[in-house]
Design an enzyme around this catalytic site. Structure first.
Site, PDB file in Angstrom:
ATOM      1  N   ASP A 147     -10.972   3.252   3.688  1.00 20.30           N
ATOM      2  CA  ASP A 147     -11.357   1.832   3.607  1.00 20.30           C
ATOM      3  C   ASP A 147     -12.870   1.698   3.420  1.00 20.30           C
ATOM      4  OD1 ASP A 147      -9.585  -0.322   3.701  1.00 20.30           O
ATOM      5  OD2 ASP A 147      -9.157  -0.042   5.834  1.00 20.30           O
ATOM      6  N   LYS A 189       0.841  -1.206   0.000  1.00 21.57           N
ATOM      7  CA  LYS A 189       0.000   0.000   0.000  1.00 21.57           C
ATOM      8  C   LYS A 189       0.877   1.258   0.000  1.00 21.57           C
ATOM      9  CE  LYS A 189      -3.854  -2.350   2.192  1.00 21.57           C
ATOM     10  NZ  LYS A 189      -4.625  -2.709   3.384  1.00 21.57           N
ATOM     11  N   GLN A 203      -4.656  -1.337   9.515  1.00 18.42           N
ATOM     12  CA  GLN A 203      -4.609  -2.677   8.924  1.00 18.42           C
ATOM     13  C   GLN A 203      -5.249  -3.692   9.865  1.00 18.42           C
ATOM     14  OE1 GLN A 203      -3.656  -3.288   5.809  1.00 18.42           O
ATOM     15  NE2 GLN A 203      -3.950  -5.499   5.982  1.00 18.42           N
TER      16      GLN A 203
HETATM   17  N1  GUN Z   1      -6.906  -6.572   6.064  1.00 20.35           N
HETATM   18  C1  GUN Z   1      -7.190  -7.334   4.973  1.00 20.35           C
HETATM   19  N2  GUN Z   1      -7.813  -6.600   4.029  1.00 20.35           N
HETATM   20  C2  GUN Z   1      -7.929  -5.343   4.524  1.00 20.35           C
HETATM   21  C3  GUN Z   1      -8.471  -4.135   3.996  1.00 20.35           C
HETATM   22  O1  GUN Z   1      -9.002  -4.063   2.885  1.00 20.35           O
HETATM   23  N3  GUN Z   1      -8.366  -3.051   4.826  1.00 20.35           N
HETATM   24  C4  GUN Z   1      -7.816  -3.111   6.051  1.00 20.35           C
HETATM   25  N4  GUN Z   1      -7.793  -1.996   6.788  1.00 20.35           N
HETATM   26  N5  GUN Z   1      -7.308  -4.223   6.565  1.00 20.35           N
HETATM   27  C5  GUN Z   1      -7.358  -5.329   5.802  1.00 20.35           C
END
Ligand code: GUN
Length: 303
Positions: free
Chosen positions: A121, A54, A98
């Site tokens: 998100d 990311k 996350q």
């Molecule tokens: N963990 C796995 N997929 C995601 C996601 O799309 N966003 C976040 N914040 N954590 C994750």
């Protein structure tokens, strides 16, 4: 193979180029760039690799990026205080915590503490509600469903009046993509059915689908005879079924399988996404798009 492959890797490149060019324009005109912070608690290897990607992607498109790593034993209060700090930080347009978080931290409380205007998100209840209302209300669609819809649109698949069957009812994929596909508008206006582990005759529902979206987390759940000839099949499953040595790096890597029996399905479907290289690359791409949109909302830039 008769199906057309919908490659997330190719669509990602096109969208990231579009984002990069918009970031350059905003920087020139307004002197700012989008700012994204990713908060990682602990050292879960899968989470580290997601967050690293990311941040790398944010850097590539010209964002200001902060990776804030916290120890696994951080208290809930300290994590909430950290979020509050970024909520108030003018340079930050997107906050991503996350998941999963360690057991001693209440995940819901943490997600609800993020300013809905920085919730890239799309997990905050305010943004979930906005998505449900649809139209102009939508600010940040959750990234995986947004990526799925983008792939369907860019592949040129007709969604208006189409029978869409979604396999899976998670808050992150199943429920939001079903909601998005039934809204009025481009890439939607479909008739939607959600099926799940409590559904009788799962195969019968799938056989009706013009667009079949599978997010069940069960390798090879969907059999070729469940697919309507010519249907568009979107496989969201990323199941680790073993390990192999990478030909490129010589290192051990996971063998991934989708929720659809790809080898058989590709001769029946009209369109299909591969695993890996299908939906996966779209999630981070849409996170970048949401972060750009967050700054555009703040600057009142209308497209
Ligand atoms: N963990 C796995 N997929 C995601 C996601 O799309 N966003 C976040 N914040 N954590 C994750």
């Amino acid at each position: 193979m008769s199906a057309k492959l919908i490659k997330g890797t190719e669509i990602r490149e096109a969208i990231l180029e579009e984002i990069t060019s918009k970031v350059t324009q905003i920087k020139k005109k307004h002197g700012v760039v989008p700012g994204l912070v990713t908060i990682l608690v602990g050292e879960n290897p899968a989470s580290i690799s997601y967050v690293t990607l990311k941040i790398k992607t944010a850097h590539r498109v010209g964002f200001e990026e902060i990776q804030d790593t916290q120890p696994i034993d951080i208290s809930e209060a300290d994590l909430l205080a950290l979020i509050d700090k970024y909520n108030k930080d003018e340079r930050i347009n997107g906050i991503l915590v996350q998941l999963p978080l360690p057991k001693h931290i209440n995940e819901k409380k943490v997600l609800n503490a993020i300013d809905p205007d920085k919730d890239v998100d799309g997990f905050h209840p305010v943004n979930v509600g906005r998505l449900m209302i649809g139209g102009d209300e939508i600010k940040f669609p959750p990234c995986t469903p947004a990526g799925i819809q983008e792939m369907i649109v860019r592949a040129g698949v007709e969604t208006k009046g189409a029978e869409v069957v979604v396999v899976g009812r998670s808050n992150i994929v199943g429920k939001p993509i079903a909601n998005m596909m039934l809204q009025k508008g481009v890439g939607a206006n479909s008739t939607v059915t959600i099926v799940h582990t409590g559904t009788k005759n799962l195969d019968e529902h799938c056989k009706r689908a013009d667009i079949l979206i599978v997010a069940a987390g069960v390798p090879n759940l969907v059999k070729p005879e469940w697919i309507k000839p010519g249907a568009c099949v979107i496989d969201v499953g990323v199941n680790r079924v073993g390990e192999k040595i990478s030909e490129k790096t010589g290192k051990k890597i996971a063998v991934l399988k989708g929720d659809v029996d790809f080898e058989a399905a590709k001769d029946i479907a009209g369109y299909i996404t591969p695993v890996p290289g299908g939906v996966g690359p779209m999630t981070i791409t849409m996170l970048m798009l949401n972060t750009l949109k967050s700054l555009q909302f703040k600057l009142n830039i209308v497209e």
